[in-house]
Design an enzyme around this catalytic site. Sequence first.
Site, PDB file in Angstrom:
ATOM      1  N   ASP A  22     -17.534   3.312   1.079  1.00  0.00           N
ATOM      2  CA  ASP A  22     -17.915   3.778   2.416  1.00  0.00           C
ATOM      3  C   ASP A  22     -19.421   3.875   2.647  1.00  0.00           C
ATOM      4  O   ASP A  22     -19.870   4.646   3.487  1.00  0.00           O
ATOM      5  CB  ASP A  22     -17.265   5.144   2.720  1.00  0.00           C
ATOM      6  CG  ASP A  22     -15.751   5.103   2.581  1.00  0.00           C
ATOM      7  OD1 ASP A  22     -15.150   4.071   2.933  1.00  0.00           O
ATOM      8  OD2 ASP A  22     -15.178   6.102   2.102  1.00  0.00           O
ATOM      9  N   LEU A  74     -12.103  -0.010  -4.966  1.00  0.00           N
ATOM     10  CA  LEU A  74     -13.502  -0.375  -4.773  1.00  0.00           C
ATOM     11  C   LEU A  74     -13.657  -1.878  -4.982  1.00  0.00           C
ATOM     12  O   LEU A  74     -13.134  -2.438  -5.949  1.00  0.00           O
ATOM     13  CB  LEU A  74     -14.363   0.390  -5.784  1.00  0.00           C
ATOM     14  CG  LEU A  74     -15.871   0.307  -5.610  1.00  0.00           C
ATOM     15  CD1 LEU A  74     -16.304   0.966  -4.304  1.00  0.00           C
ATOM     16  CD2 LEU A  74     -16.569   0.993  -6.779  1.00  0.00           C
ATOM     17  N   HIS A  81     -12.827   2.872   8.227  1.00  0.00           N
ATOM     18  CA  HIS A  81     -12.660   4.193   7.611  1.00  0.00           C
ATOM     19  C   HIS A  81     -12.204   5.172   8.694  1.00  0.00           C
ATOM     20  O   HIS A  81     -12.753   5.162   9.794  1.00  0.00           O
ATOM     21  CB  HIS A  81     -13.978   4.656   6.990  1.00  0.00           C
ATOM     22  CG  HIS A  81     -13.849   5.938   6.245  1.00  0.00           C
ATOM     23  ND1 HIS A  81     -13.264   6.021   5.005  1.00  0.00           N
ATOM     24  CD2 HIS A  81     -14.201   7.206   6.579  1.00  0.00           C
ATOM     25  CE1 HIS A  81     -13.271   7.285   4.599  1.00  0.00           C
ATOM     26  NE2 HIS A  81     -13.843   8.018   5.541  1.00  0.00           N
ATOM     27  N   ARG A 115      -4.837  -4.837 -11.350  1.00  0.00           N
ATOM     28  CA  ARG A 115      -6.160  -4.229 -11.552  1.00  0.00           C
ATOM     29  C   ARG A 115      -6.994  -5.103 -12.496  1.00  0.00           C
ATOM     30  O   ARG A 115      -8.170  -5.358 -12.242  1.00  0.00           O
ATOM     31  CB  ARG A 115      -6.000  -2.811 -12.116  1.00  0.00           C
ATOM     32  CG  ARG A 115      -7.330  -2.092 -12.319  1.00  0.00           C
ATOM     33  CD  ARG A 115      -7.130  -0.629 -12.673  1.00  0.00           C
ATOM     34  NE  ARG A 115      -6.741   0.169 -11.541  1.00  0.00           N
ATOM     35  CZ  ARG A 115      -7.572   0.659 -10.616  1.00  0.00           C
ATOM     36  NH1 ARG A 115      -8.864   0.396 -10.692  1.00  0.00           N
ATOM     37  NH2 ARG A 115      -7.135   1.390  -9.620  1.00  0.00           N
ATOM     38  N   GLU A 153      -8.109   2.885  15.782  1.00  0.00           N
ATOM     39  CA  GLU A 153      -8.092   1.738  14.863  1.00  0.00           C
ATOM     40  C   GLU A 153      -7.454   0.524  15.531  1.00  0.00           C
ATOM     41  O   GLU A 153      -8.020  -0.578  15.513  1.00  0.00           O
ATOM     42  CB  GLU A 153      -7.314   2.088  13.588  1.00  0.00           C
ATOM     43  CG  GLU A 153      -8.008   3.098  12.708  1.00  0.00           C
ATOM     44  CD  GLU A 153      -7.165   3.543  11.521  1.00  0.00           C
ATOM     45  OE1 GLU A 153      -7.732   4.215  10.655  1.00  0.00           O
ATOM     46  OE2 GLU A 153      -5.963   3.230  11.460  1.00  0.00           O
ATOM     47  N   GLY A 156       0.489  -1.356   6.084  1.00  0.00           N
ATOM     48  CA  GLY A 156      -0.009  -2.575   6.717  1.00  0.00           C
ATOM     49  C   GLY A 156       0.051  -2.614   8.230  1.00  0.00           C
ATOM     50  O   GLY A 156       0.010  -3.690   8.811  1.00  0.00           O
ATOM     51  N   SER A 157       0.114  -1.464   8.878  1.00  0.00           N
ATOM     52  CA  SER A 157       0.177  -1.483  10.349  1.00  0.00           C
ATOM     53  C   SER A 157      -1.114  -2.063  10.943  1.00  0.00           C
ATOM     54  O   SER A 157      -1.060  -2.802  11.934  1.00  0.00           O
ATOM     55  CB  SER A 157       0.466  -0.086  10.910  1.00  0.00           C
ATOM     56  OG  SER A 157      -0.538   0.831  10.535  1.00  0.00           O
ATOM     57  N   ASN A 158      -2.255  -1.761  10.345  1.00  0.00           N
ATOM     58  CA  ASN A 158      -3.508  -2.362  10.829  1.00  0.00           C
ATOM     59  C   ASN A 158      -3.530  -3.864  10.567  1.00  0.00           C
ATOM     60  O   ASN A 158      -3.994  -4.637  11.409  1.00  0.00           O
ATOM     61  CB  ASN A 158      -4.722  -1.698  10.163  1.00  0.00           C
ATOM     62  CG  ASN A 158      -5.333  -0.615  11.028  1.00  0.00           C
ATOM     63  OD1 ASN A 158      -5.482  -0.775  12.229  1.00  0.00           O
ATOM     64  ND2 ASN A 158      -5.691   0.493  10.401  1.00  0.00           N
TER      65      ASN A 158
END
Length: 193
Positions: free
Chosen positions: A145, A87, A104, A58, A174, A12-14
Amino acid sequence: MIRLAIFASGSGSNAQNIAEYFSESNDIEVSLILSNNSKAYVLERAHKLDIPTAIFSRDSFYKSEEILKVLANNKIDFIILAGFMWLVPRYLVEAYPNKILNIHPALLPNFGGKGMYGDHVHKAVKAAGETESGITIHYVNEKYDEGNIIFQAKCQLTSSDTPETIAEKVHALEYEHYPKVIETVIQKSFKNY
């Protein structure tokens, strides 16, 4: 106030970088962080940032529309994927048309698709002898993607780069660009809002 939900599967750094970027904004806030992994460190980061979280399975993601209820209850306007490994199903793409962004860690269309995430990407870039890599920020559709590209940034690689040093260069891009691109896309999307 435009309300963002971040989906993340790992550290979770982004997600943290995005949340901190918008913490002073009067127009945009990270209102919810969701994960498909109950042990993901992103949940700890969210707790420290005082951002509500939701964990889902899921089955609930693919066999129900429970996530839509969670998003609606939190009045979410936009979805940001930040290291989210699943997805995105059709019902979610249709409910948020051109309002789901992903980042990405390579220059799409190269090194994208199922199984191409994180270190797998950097190892493939190194194995191919590439002289540059970078990031791609794109809209999300129902295929890995393949959504329309919004933004790309490049970094130069040398023969001495390893998958680890490639990852460091890509992470720097990023952190620098993802929050700003999110902000720009949202401002364009909601200028008539």
